[in-house]
Design an enzyme around this catalytic site. Structure first.
Site, PDB file in Angstrom:
ATOM      1  N   PHE A  27       6.241   3.128  -3.656  1.00 15.33           N
ATOM      2  CA  PHE A  27       6.662   3.154  -2.257  1.00 15.33           C
ATOM      3  C   PHE A  27       6.958   1.734  -1.798  1.00 15.33           C
ATOM      4  O   PHE A  27       6.812   0.779  -2.565  1.00 15.33           O
ATOM      5  CB  PHE A  27       5.585   3.815  -1.372  1.00 15.33           C
ATOM      6  CG  PHE A  27       4.312   3.017  -1.245  1.00 15.33           C
ATOM      7  CD1 PHE A  27       3.356   3.051  -2.242  1.00 15.33           C
ATOM      8  CD2 PHE A  27       4.067   2.223  -0.124  1.00 15.33           C
ATOM      9  CE1 PHE A  27       2.171   2.322  -2.123  1.00 15.33           C
ATOM     10  CE2 PHE A  27       2.881   1.501   0.010  1.00 15.33           C
ATOM     11  CZ  PHE A  27       1.936   1.550  -1.000  1.00 15.33           C
ATOM     12  N   GLY A  28       7.341   1.632  -0.528  1.00  8.80           N
ATOM     13  CA  GLY A  28       7.523   0.309   0.087  1.00  8.80           C
ATOM     14  C   GLY A  28       8.533  -0.541  -0.664  1.00  8.80           C
ATOM     15  O   GLY A  28       9.673  -0.146  -0.884  1.00  8.80           O
ATOM     16  N   GLU A  83      -3.570  -0.338  16.467  1.00 10.81           N
ATOM     17  CA  GLU A  83      -2.617  -1.452  16.473  1.00 10.81           C
ATOM     18  C   GLU A  83      -3.082  -2.532  15.520  1.00 10.81           C
ATOM     19  O   GLU A  83      -4.245  -2.965  15.607  1.00 10.81           O
ATOM     20  CB  GLU A  83      -2.520  -2.012  17.890  1.00 10.81           C
ATOM     21  CG  GLU A  83      -1.173  -1.761  18.521  1.00 10.81           C
ATOM     22  CD  GLU A  83      -1.010  -2.640  19.733  1.00 10.81           C
ATOM     23  OE1 GLU A  83      -0.251  -3.628  19.646  1.00 10.81           O
ATOM     24  OE2 GLU A  83      -1.668  -2.334  20.750  1.00 10.81           O
ATOM     25  N   SER A  96      -6.057   5.258   6.813  1.00 11.16           N
ATOM     26  CA  SER A  96      -4.636   5.007   6.553  1.00 11.16           C
ATOM     27  C   SER A  96      -3.818   6.244   6.892  1.00 11.16           C
ATOM     28  O   SER A  96      -4.324   7.366   6.808  1.00 11.16           O
ATOM     29  CB  SER A  96      -4.438   4.667   5.074  1.00 11.16           C
ATOM     30  OG  SER A  96      -3.068   4.535   4.792  1.00 11.16           O
ATOM     31  N   ARG A  97      -2.561   5.984   7.243  1.00 13.40           N
ATOM     32  CA  ARG A  97      -1.630   7.102   7.448  1.00 13.40           C
ATOM     33  C   ARG A  97      -0.616   7.149   6.316  1.00 13.40           C
ATOM     34  O   ARG A  97       0.357   7.891   6.375  1.00 13.40           O
ATOM     35  CB  ARG A  97      -0.889   6.946   8.779  1.00 13.40           C
ATOM     36  CG  ARG A  97      -1.866   6.943   9.885  1.00 13.40           C
ATOM     37  CD  ARG A  97      -1.340   6.948  11.277  1.00 13.40           C
ATOM     38  NE  ARG A  97      -2.515   6.954  12.131  1.00 13.40           N
ATOM     39  CZ  ARG A  97      -3.164   8.060  12.471  1.00 13.40           C
ATOM     40  NH1 ARG A  97      -2.734   9.232  12.097  1.00 13.40           N
ATOM     41  NH2 ARG A  97      -4.248   7.984  13.205  1.00 13.40           N
ATOM     42  N   ASN A  98      -0.823   6.336   5.333  1.00 15.84           N
ATOM     43  CA  ASN A  98       0.147   6.199   4.241  1.00 15.84           C
ATOM     44  C   ASN A  98      -0.307   7.072   3.059  1.00 15.84           C
ATOM     45  O   ASN A  98      -1.285   6.777   2.389  1.00 15.84           O
ATOM     46  CB  ASN A  98       0.222   4.705   3.866  1.00 15.84           C
ATOM     47  CG  ASN A  98       1.230   4.426   2.789  1.00 15.84           C
ATOM     48  OD1 ASN A  98       1.446   5.236   1.907  1.00 15.84           O
ATOM     49  ND2 ASN A  98       1.835   3.239   2.852  1.00 15.84           N
ATOM     50  N   GLN A  99       0.441   8.167   2.835  1.00 17.58           N
ATOM     51  CA  GLN A  99       0.054   9.139   1.800  1.00 17.58           C
ATOM     52  C   GLN A  99       0.097   8.527   0.396  1.00 17.58           C
ATOM     53  O   GLN A  99      -0.622   8.947  -0.499  1.00 17.58           O
ATOM     54  CB  GLN A  99       1.017  10.340   1.818  1.00 17.58           C
ATOM     55  CG  GLN A  99       0.965  11.166   3.074  1.00 17.58           C
ATOM     56  CD  GLN A  99      -0.249  12.103   3.101  1.00 17.58           C
ATOM     57  OE1 GLN A  99      -0.898  12.316   2.079  1.00 17.58           O
ATOM     58  NE2 GLN A  99      -0.578  12.637   4.269  1.00 17.58           N
ATOM     59  N   ASP A 135      -5.426  -2.942   3.839  1.00 15.77           N
ATOM     60  CA  ASP A 135      -4.288  -3.578   4.496  1.00 15.77           C
ATOM     61  C   ASP A 135      -3.594  -4.397   3.435  1.00 15.77           C
ATOM     62  O   ASP A 135      -4.230  -5.152   2.695  1.00 15.77           O
ATOM     63  CB  ASP A 135      -4.692  -4.436   5.687  1.00 15.77           C
ATOM     64  CG  ASP A 135      -3.486  -4.649   6.603  1.00 15.77           C
ATOM     65  OD1 ASP A 135      -2.941  -3.643   7.105  1.00 15.77           O
ATOM     66  OD2 ASP A 135      -3.047  -5.804   6.772  1.00 15.77           O
ATOM     67  N   LYS A 194      -0.629   5.427  -0.403  1.00 21.27           N
ATOM     68  CA  LYS A 194      -1.885   4.686  -0.592  1.00 21.27           C
ATOM     69  C   LYS A 194      -3.011   5.666  -0.907  1.00 21.27           C
ATOM     70  O   LYS A 194      -3.851   5.401  -1.765  1.00 21.27           O
ATOM     71  CB  LYS A 194      -2.275   3.954   0.694  1.00 21.27           C
ATOM     72  CG  LYS A 194      -1.603   2.648   0.932  1.00 21.27           C
ATOM     73  CD  LYS A 194      -2.302   2.007   2.138  1.00 21.27           C
ATOM     74  CE  LYS A 194      -1.552   0.844   2.666  1.00 21.27           C
ATOM     75  NZ  LYS A 194      -2.168   0.307   3.897  1.00 21.27           N
TER      76      LYS A 194
HETATM   77  O1  LIG Z   1       6.145  -1.590  -2.685  1.00 17.05           O
HETATM   78  C1  LIG Z   1       5.014  -1.605  -2.275  1.00 17.05           C
HETATM   79  N1  LIG Z   1       4.008  -1.262  -3.117  1.00 17.05           N
HETATM   80  C2  LIG Z   1       2.736  -1.331  -2.794  1.00 17.05           C
HETATM   81  O2  LIG Z   1       1.849  -1.010  -3.599  1.00 17.05           O
HETATM   82  C3  LIG Z   1       2.461  -1.781  -1.474  1.00 17.05           C
HETATM   83  N2  LIG Z   1       1.339  -2.001  -0.801  1.00 17.05           N
HETATM   84  C4  LIG Z   1       1.714  -2.409   0.413  1.00 17.05           C
HETATM   85  N3  LIG Z   1       3.048  -2.470   0.541  1.00 17.05           N
HETATM   86  C5  LIG Z   1       3.837  -2.858   1.697  1.00 17.05           C
HETATM   87  O3  LIG Z   1       3.005  -3.340   2.676  1.00 17.05           O
HETATM   88  C6  LIG Z   1       2.886  -2.417   3.756  1.00 17.05           C
HETATM   89  C7  LIG Z   1       1.442  -2.239   4.054  1.00 17.05           C
HETATM   90  O4  LIG Z   1       1.197  -2.255   5.413  1.00 17.05           O
HETATM   91  P1  LIG Z   1      -0.151  -1.606   5.895  1.00 17.05           P
HETATM   92  O5  LIG Z   1      -1.271  -2.103   5.046  1.00 17.05           O
HETATM   93  O6  LIG Z   1      -0.265  -1.774   7.336  1.00 17.05           O
HETATM   94  O7  LIG Z   1       0.035  -0.088   5.461  1.00 17.05           O
HETATM   95  P2  LIG Z   1       0.791   1.102   6.168  1.00 17.05           P
HETATM   96  O8  LIG Z   1       1.164   0.737   7.561  1.00 17.05           O
HETATM   97  O9  LIG Z   1       1.868   1.577   5.252  1.00 17.05           O
HETATM   98  O10 LIG Z   1      -0.365   2.215   6.189  1.00 17.05           O
HETATM   99  P3  LIG Z   1      -1.787   2.127   6.965  1.00 17.05           P
HETATM  100  O11 LIG Z   1      -2.799   2.092   5.865  1.00 17.05           O
HETATM  101  O12 LIG Z   1      -1.803   0.891   7.806  1.00 17.05           O
HETATM  102  O13 LIG Z   1      -1.865   3.382   7.773  1.00 17.05           O
HETATM  103  C8  LIG Z   1       3.448  -1.107   3.204  1.00 17.05           C
HETATM  104  O14 LIG Z   1       3.928  -0.262   4.199  1.00 17.05           O
HETATM  105  C9  LIG Z   1       4.515  -1.623   2.284  1.00 17.05           C
HETATM  106  O15 LIG Z   1       5.643  -1.991   3.001  1.00 17.05           O
HETATM  107  C10 LIG Z   1       3.524  -2.094  -0.615  1.00 17.05           C
HETATM  108  N4  LIG Z   1       4.784  -1.975  -1.014  1.00 17.05           N
HETATM  109 MG   LIG Z   2      -0.198  -0.237   8.741  1.00 14.10          MG
END
Ligand SMILES: O=c1[nH]c(=O)c2ncn([C@@H]3O[C@H](COP(=O)(O)OP(=O)(O)OP(=O)(O)O)[C@@H](O)[C@H]3O)c2[nH]1
Ligand SMILES: [Mg+2]
Length: 347
Positions: A305-306, A191, A159-162, A220, A164
């Site tokens: 977040f999100g 992708e 993941s690139r989401n800190q 995901d 998470k």
């Molecule tokens: O308010 C939120 N609380 C959460 O707990 C949560 N979990 C997921 N999300 C949303 O869903 C997308 C995931 O997309 P996603 O799984 O592709 O992750 P990402 O792109 O952010 O990171 P990566 O893991 O892919 O690198 C995220 O960006 C958020 O918009 C959340 N929103």
């Molecule tokens: Mg993603």
């Protein structure tokens, strides 16, 4: 003169006082972690967890629930200083009213055999000893030391989401796992072309395992809104645009739901976790977690977040962004998926 006792729903800020009360009443046991018992109740029929309050002090508690066959009551506690004042009776009446409102035809409870004082109390309330034996089997050893990890202790997080990373790290640390980010090994962006959370999580995990040589974990996740046919779903991160900001995604969501009444704003968060032992692992571990709620009409709170500021959690009467990180991490979709994943790991 003390004020009358009020019975109301438990709120997370009550936890410390409630646990102290349970300890004073001798209800805690080494094999039951009270914090975990509270977290579990908040995830299941949280409105059946009641406290009694007098002069702004917690003086009683009860946990009630309905399993589809019987109502059950646990953790009935009354401040020892207020014995014989009808507090236990009042809490039981509230618990009975709650399970009756769910349709339960009978209330059951379990007592330790030597607890004769409590037996008399329940008999005075009309309870009778059933001619049954009570059996139990532990599925989770709360009090015991965590079992040794079967995998290498270090996993790569795909993941690139800190945010998470922080949530998953907190969930895995008690089991002895450390996470390293995939960005330490590669700048390549994966992708997310799958139609399902599982497919996307697999794509991310395969890539991370390949570039790092470590076992890989991927999450995901996303938000499914009923009125939008499940959108934004797997496209949650890129709802407003490729690489959209959280603010832009939230704004688009509010716009899409503008004018819809509360009853039509239900939604759920989904998290799918995939764990690969190595890049070619033919038997990935997969776990899904769901967190139901509804979409607010305006953002509330600054944590998480999100979409967290727009996601209202009815059981906790707050948005996900108003929850302390530690509480979100006990009840969220990600926490639920992680508990399911950990159960699949050999002990
Ligand atoms: O308010 C939120 N609380 C959460 O707990 C949560 N979990 C997921 N999300 C949303 O869903 C997308 C995931 O997309 P996603 O799984 O592709 O992750 P990402 O792109 O952010 O990171 P990566 O893991 O892919 O690198 C995220 O960006 C958020 O918009 C959340 N929103
Ligand atoms: Mg993603």
């Amino acid at each position: 003169m003390p004020e009358a006792v009020q019975i109301r729903r438990f709120v997370p800020d009550d936890a410390g006082a409630v646990i102290a009360l349970w300890q004073a009443c001798g209800l805690t046991r080494p094999w039951n972690d009270p914090q975990r018992d509270i977290a579990r109740k908040l995830a299941q029929q949280a409105e059946g967890f009641l406290v009694a309050v007098q002069d702004a002090r917690i003086v009683g508690s009860v946990m009630a629930g309905y399993d589809g066959h019987r109502g059950w009551v646990n953790y009935l506690a009354a401040d020892p200083a207020l014995r014989h004042q009808g507090l236990g009776r009042q809490l039981m009446a509230a618990a009975e009213a709650y399970v009756a409102s769910l349709g339960a035809p009978k209330m059951n409870l379990q007592l330790r055999e030597d607890n004769t004082g409590a037996a008399l109390f329940y008999e005075r309330l009309g309870y009778r000893r059933d001619a049954v034996l009570s059996y139990g089997k532990r599925l989770v050893l709360d009090g015991a030391a965590p079992p040794p990890a079967p995998l290498a202790q270090t996993l790569v997080l795909a993941s690139r989401n800190q945010k998470k990373l922080a949530e998953l790290q907190a969930l895995l640390a008690p089991r002895g796992y450390a996470l390293r980010l995939v960005s330490e090994f590669s700048d390549e962006d994966v992708e997310e072309t799958g139609e399902s959370f599982i497919e996307n999580a697999l794509l991310k995990a395969r890539h991370a395992a390949r570039v790092s040589g470590l076992p890989a974990l991927a999450d995901d996740s996303g938000l499914e809104v009923a009125a939008l046919g499940g959108a934004p779903g797997v496209r949650s991160a890129r709802y407003a645009a490729e690489r959209a900001s959280d603010a832009a995604n939230n704004e688009k969501l509010l716009h899409a739901l503008a004018g819809l009444p509360e009853a039509q704003r239900s939604a759920r968060f989904v998290s799918v976790l995939v764990l690969l032992r190595h890049a070619q692992d033919p038997v990935p571990l997969i776990a899904q977690g769901f967190w139901p709620g509804r979409i607010l009409e305006a953002a509330q709170g600054a944590n998480g977040f999100g979409y967290d500021p727009l996601f209202y959690v009815p059981e906790l009467a707050r948005s996900a962004a108003e929850l302390p990180a530690e509480l979100k991490n006990r009840v969220s979709h990600r926490a639920r998926a992680m508990h399911s994943l950990l159960r699949q790991l050999p002990a």
